[in-house]
Design an enzyme around this catalytic site. Sequence first.
Site, PDB file in Angstrom:
ATOM      1  CG  ASP A  30      -7.332 -28.592  61.703  1.00  0.00           C
ATOM      2  OD1 ASP A  30      -6.138 -28.356  61.959  1.00  0.00           O
ATOM      3  OD2 ASP A  30      -7.716 -29.021  60.594  1.00  0.00           O
ATOM      4  CB  ILE A  31     -10.515 -26.503  57.830  1.00  0.00           C
ATOM      5  CG1 ILE A  31     -11.689 -26.241  56.896  1.00  0.00           C
ATOM      6  CG2 ILE A  31      -9.353 -27.146  57.090  1.00  0.00           C
ATOM      7  CD1 ILE A  31     -11.405 -25.193  55.831  1.00  0.00           C
ATOM      8  CG  HIS A  61      -0.310 -24.579  63.542  1.00  0.00           C
ATOM      9  ND1 HIS A  61       0.575 -24.203  62.559  1.00  0.00           N
ATOM     10  CD2 HIS A  61      -0.620 -25.877  63.272  1.00  0.00           C
ATOM     11  CE1 HIS A  61       0.798 -25.203  61.750  1.00  0.00           C
ATOM     12  NE2 HIS A  61       0.086 -26.249  62.158  1.00  0.00           N
ATOM     13  CG  LEU A  62      -0.775 -26.214  71.204  1.00  0.00           C
ATOM     14  CD1 LEU A  62       0.411 -27.170  71.368  1.00  0.00           C
ATOM     15  CD2 LEU A  62      -1.061 -25.479  72.521  1.00  0.00           C
ATOM     16  N   GLY A  69       5.797 -32.837  59.481  1.00  0.00           N
ATOM     17  CA  GLY A  69       4.440 -32.776  58.953  1.00  0.00           C
ATOM     18  C   GLY A  69       3.836 -31.389  58.953  1.00  0.00           C
ATOM     19  CD  GLN A  70       5.612 -25.688  60.627  1.00  0.00           C
ATOM     20  OE1 GLN A  70       6.766 -26.047  60.861  1.00  0.00           O
ATOM     21  NE2 GLN A  70       5.153 -24.503  60.962  1.00  0.00           N
ATOM     22  CG  ASN A 116       2.544 -31.619  63.071  1.00  0.00           C
ATOM     23  OD1 ASN A 116       2.924 -32.541  63.767  1.00  0.00           O
ATOM     24  ND2 ASN A 116       1.315 -31.559  62.567  1.00  0.00           N
TER      25      ASN A 116
END
Length: 113
Positions: free
Chosen positions: A30-31, A99-100, A92-93, A86
């Site tokens: 994740d960034i 995506h997990l 909160g998506q 999410n």
Amino acid sequence: MSDCLFCAIVAGEIPATVVHETDDVVAFRDISPQAPTHVVVVPRTHYADVAELSAADPALAGRLLATGAAVADAEGLSDGYRFVLNTGRDGGQTVFHVHLHVLGGRALTWPPG
Ligand code: 5GP
Ligand code: ZN
């Protein structure tokens, strides 16, 4: 799907630090990590969310989970970790390609905010 960030990452059009990939799923860092380990696992095929994915292809949903577990193992998260999916606005998506999240490397609080 055009204009999808994670489709672009899967296609190699946007760089990401890929930690694991198979014929049908890709895992990358994740960034904006929320824990010492924060990896997201996505199917190569575009589904908006986990409901769409699991309805269309439950076996692929299972492989997404199994890949998350393999990533956690490879990252050395032997004290435990958290999976998050999410879903929708209240969930909160923000990226509408399922995506997990695989989170670990510190004790995580519960319940979430
Ligand atoms: P969501 O909020 O939809 O559950 O999660 C989306 C995740 O994608 C967020 O944790 C966010 O940090 C991550 N993200 C957003 N843009 C990028 C990007 O360009 N590259 C990577 N690797 N992760 C991203
Ligand atoms: Zn997509």
